[in-house]
Design an enzyme around this catalytic site. Structure first.
Site, PDB file in Angstrom:
ATOM      1  N   PHE A 180       0.835  -1.207   0.000  1.00  0.00           N
ATOM      2  CA  PHE A 180       0.000   0.000   0.000  1.00  0.00           C
ATOM      3  C   PHE A 180       0.879   1.270   0.000  1.00  0.00           C
ATOM      4  CE2 PHE A 180      -1.924   2.753   3.517  1.00  0.00           C
ATOM      5  CZ  PHE A 180      -2.489   3.665   2.634  1.00  0.00           C
ATOM      6  N   TYR A 209       4.444  -6.396  17.444  1.00  0.00           N
ATOM      7  CA  TYR A 209       4.621  -5.497  16.295  1.00  0.00           C
ATOM      8  C   TYR A 209       5.284  -4.190  16.728  1.00  0.00           C
ATOM      9  CZ  TYR A 209       3.525  -2.201  12.595  1.00  0.00           C
ATOM     10  OH  TYR A 209       3.620  -1.228  11.635  1.00  0.00           O
ATOM     11  N   VAL A 221      -8.172  -0.237   9.854  1.00  0.00           N
ATOM     12  CA  VAL A 221      -9.587  -0.074  10.192  1.00  0.00           C
ATOM     13  C   VAL A 221     -10.361   0.723   9.137  1.00  0.00           C
ATOM     14  CG1 VAL A 221      -9.216   1.996  11.637  1.00  0.00           C
ATOM     15  CG2 VAL A 221     -11.171   0.503  12.072  1.00  0.00           C
ATOM     16  N   ARG A 276      -7.210   7.920  17.104  1.00  0.00           N
ATOM     17  CA  ARG A 276      -6.045   7.726  16.243  1.00  0.00           C
ATOM     18  C   ARG A 276      -5.798   8.996  15.441  1.00  0.00           C
ATOM     19  NH1 ARG A 276      -5.737   4.009  19.085  1.00  0.00           N
ATOM     20  NH2 ARG A 276      -5.356   1.802  18.627  1.00  0.00           N
ATOM     21  N   ARG A 297      -9.249  -5.131  21.557  1.00  0.00           N
ATOM     22  CA  ARG A 297      -8.217  -5.995  20.994  1.00  0.00           C
ATOM     23  C   ARG A 297      -6.973  -6.012  21.888  1.00  0.00           C
ATOM     24  NH1 ARG A 297      -7.452  -4.752  14.640  1.00  0.00           N
ATOM     25  NH2 ARG A 297      -5.832  -3.390  15.422  1.00  0.00           N
TER      26      ARG A 297
HETATM   27  C1  UD1 Z   1      -1.110   0.254  14.640  1.00  0.00           C
HETATM   28  C2  UD1 Z   1      -0.218   1.487  14.740  1.00  0.00           C
HETATM   29  C3  UD1 Z   1       0.084   2.049  13.369  1.00  0.00           C
HETATM   30  C4  UD1 Z   1       0.584   0.942  12.452  1.00  0.00           C
HETATM   31  C5  UD1 Z   1      -0.448  -0.160  12.384  1.00  0.00           C
HETATM   32  C6  UD1 Z   1      -0.020  -1.314  11.511  1.00  0.00           C
HETATM   33  C7  UD1 Z   1      -0.876   2.470  16.880  1.00  0.00           C
HETATM   34  C8  UD1 Z   1      -1.425   3.659  17.546  1.00  0.00           C
HETATM   35  N1  UD1 Z   1      -0.859   2.528  15.534  1.00  0.00           N
HETATM   36  O1  UD1 Z   1      -2.319   0.656  14.176  1.00  0.00           O
HETATM   37  O2  UD1 Z   1       1.064   3.050  13.468  1.00  0.00           O
HETATM   38  O3  UD1 Z   1       0.820   1.444  11.185  1.00  0.00           O
HETATM   39  O4  UD1 Z   1      -0.611  -0.671  13.706  1.00  0.00           O
HETATM   40  O5  UD1 Z   1      -1.101  -2.142  11.331  1.00  0.00           O
HETATM   41  O6  UD1 Z   1      -0.430   1.534  17.492  1.00  0.00           O
HETATM   42  N2  UD1 Z   1     -10.527  -1.611  14.945  1.00  0.00           N
HETATM   43  C9  UD1 Z   1     -11.894  -1.810  15.067  1.00  0.00           C
HETATM   44  N3  UD1 Z   1     -12.506  -2.611  14.155  1.00  0.00           N
HETATM   45  C10 UD1 Z   1     -11.845  -3.245  13.143  1.00  0.00           C
HETATM   46  C11 UD1 Z   1     -10.447  -3.037  13.035  1.00  0.00           C
HETATM   47  C12 UD1 Z   1      -9.826  -2.218  13.957  1.00  0.00           C
HETATM   48  O7  UD1 Z   1     -12.535  -1.283  15.964  1.00  0.00           O
HETATM   49  O8  UD1 Z   1     -12.480  -3.960  12.378  1.00  0.00           O
HETATM   50  C13 UD1 Z   1      -9.870  -0.719  15.902  1.00  0.00           C
HETATM   51  C14 UD1 Z   1      -8.643  -1.311  16.566  1.00  0.00           C
HETATM   52  O9  UD1 Z   1      -8.972  -2.073  17.703  1.00  0.00           O
HETATM   53  C15 UD1 Z   1      -7.863  -0.036  16.906  1.00  0.00           C
HETATM   54  C16 UD1 Z   1      -8.232   0.917  15.750  1.00  0.00           C
HETATM   55  O10 UD1 Z   1      -9.404   0.407  15.185  1.00  0.00           O
HETATM   56  O11 UD1 Z   1      -8.308   0.501  18.122  1.00  0.00           O
HETATM   57  C17 UD1 Z   1      -7.180   1.010  14.666  1.00  0.00           C
HETATM   58  O12 UD1 Z   1      -6.814  -0.313  14.302  1.00  0.00           O
HETATM   59  P1  UD1 Z   1      -5.848  -0.607  13.053  1.00  0.00           P
HETATM   60  O13 UD1 Z   1      -6.327   0.093  11.852  1.00  0.00           O
HETATM   61  O14 UD1 Z   1      -5.635  -2.082  12.994  1.00  0.00           O
HETATM   62  O15 UD1 Z   1      -4.509   0.126  13.453  1.00  0.00           O
HETATM   63  P2  UD1 Z   1      -3.673   0.199  14.833  1.00  0.00           P
HETATM   64  O16 UD1 Z   1      -3.576  -1.130  15.469  1.00  0.00           O
HETATM   65  O17 UD1 Z   1      -4.117   1.384  15.617  1.00  0.00           O
END
Ligand code: UD1
Length: 319
Positions: free
Chosen positions: A12, A142, A186, A210, A269
């Site tokens: 990406f 990670y 997300v 975020r 999570r």
């Molecule tokens: C984390 C890192 C980011 C990195 C990424 C790699 C942090 C603050 N950020 O992102 O810098 O590039 O990992 O993957 O640690 N969520 C939902 N529903 C879903 C999917 C996710 O509620 O279906 C929530 C997650 O629980 C989280 C948020 O959305 O609270 C963001 O999740 P995601 O997009 O996976 O990224 P991070 O884990 O924040």
């Protein structure tokens, strides 16, 4: 015409870097093991020297850097939950591959390597926004692996004189982010679900925040980080500088897409950070960086891209 290696260039963020480099006439090689990257991400970008291989193999790393001046290291297994589920595989992708690449870059006389760091390094320390001077507190394999990678980079500068710069990314989103895995970012998952008339699931109460960053802003920061003199052994946040909750994200996307209803909720999570927001002062000062695309504009562009790619994938269902 400087020559660049983009590791993970079929992914990406990597593919956006490749596109920007080609647009300004640079020579680009990509190395990618296609674990999450796809050749289609480079469709229409002619002139890329594509090397399929895994940087955890040091022969691949040596071939990848041969004759290259700048390395933009994007290759990774980029997911918090995936690293919780499989710490060994993510360690190999995020640390072994990085060390191999650093050694190969050092031996090949690369001018500078820019490393994709992660905001996850900050963990749940209470102060917001996050400045680079704060002590890291990784909460997941990670986050720890990405932090180790940036520390290796700094060490290679100090020990061997290989110039390295770490850009800490904050929740990057945009076109070509793949929504097809449960480990996807997300925003891509929410856009896909809402576009298909499904309700996405929010893990936790939806009040976690975020600093969602449109991919063009990251490209700007990384290209400056490769070019600006005198910044080796530096860690720099690149983000929008704002803070959006998951509930706000959900409601904004509903408006943009024209969907309604309430999300589903699931348990929080493991390894999740509660709040994330960048202080971008250092990027401003060292890189002349300013986010050129806002969160809202970025969402609109991403939804538009998603619509087009869905229509292109299924032309017979177009009305
Ligand atoms: C984390 C890192 C980011 C990195 C990424 C790699 C942090 C603050 N950020 O992102 O810098 O590039 O990992 O993957 O640690 N969520 C939902 N529903 C879903 C999917 C996710 O509620 O279906 C929530 C997650 O629980 C989280 C948020 O959305 O609270 C963001 O999740 P995601 O997009 O996976 O990224 P991070 O884990 O924040």
């Amino acid at each position: 015409m400087p020559s660049y290696l983009v590791t993970g260039g079929a992914g990406f963020i990597g593919s956006h870097l490749v596109e920007a480099l080609l647009a300004r006439g640079d020579t680009v090689r990509v190395v990618d093991n296609l674990s999450s990257g796809r050749r289609e991400n480079l469709a229409g970008m002619s002139g890329v020297d594509f090397l399929e291989g895994d940087l955890a193999d040091n022969g691949v790393a040596a071939r990848a850097v041969a004759g290259v001046e700048y390395v933009l290291h994007q290759a990774a297994m980029p997911s918090v939950p995936r690293s919780v589920a499989d710490p060994i595989a993510s360690n190999r992708a995020n640390i072994d591959a990085t060390v191999n690449l650093l050694v190969a870059a050092r031996d090949a006389g690369v001018r500078r390597l820019v490393y994709a760091g992660s905001s996850s390094a900050y963990g749940d320390t209470p102060t917001l926004p996050k400045t680079e001077a704060m002590p890291p507190a990784p909460l997941s394999p990670y986050a720890l692996q990405k932090l180790v990678g940036e520390q290796y980079c700094g060490m290679f500068t100090r020990l061997y004189g290989l110039e390295t710069v770490t850009i800490r990314y904050f929740n990057v989103f945009g076109p070509r982010q793949d929504p097809s895995s449960p480990y996807s970012g997300v925003i891509s998952l929410f856009i896909k679900a809402l576009s298909e008339g499904r309700q996405p699931t929010i893990f936790g109460d939806g009040n976690q925040t975020r600093d969602f960053t449109y991919v063009t802003n990251v490209v700007d920061g990384v290209l400056e980080a490769a070019a600006v003199p005198g910044i080796a052994d530096t860690v720099i946040n690149v983000a929008t500088g704002g803070r959006v909750s998951l509930m706000e994200l959900f409601r904004t996307l509903q408006r943009v897409i024209g969907a309604s209803g309430d999300p589903a909720f699931g348990p929080p999570r493991a390894g999740d950070v509660r709040d994330s927001q960048a202080d971008i002062t250092r990027a401003r000062e060292l890189l002349g960086y300013a986010p050129s695309v806002s969160f809202e504009e970025g969402l609109a562009r991403t939804v538009e891209w998603f619509r087009r790619s869905q229509a292109a994938a299924a032309p017979e269902t177009r009305s």
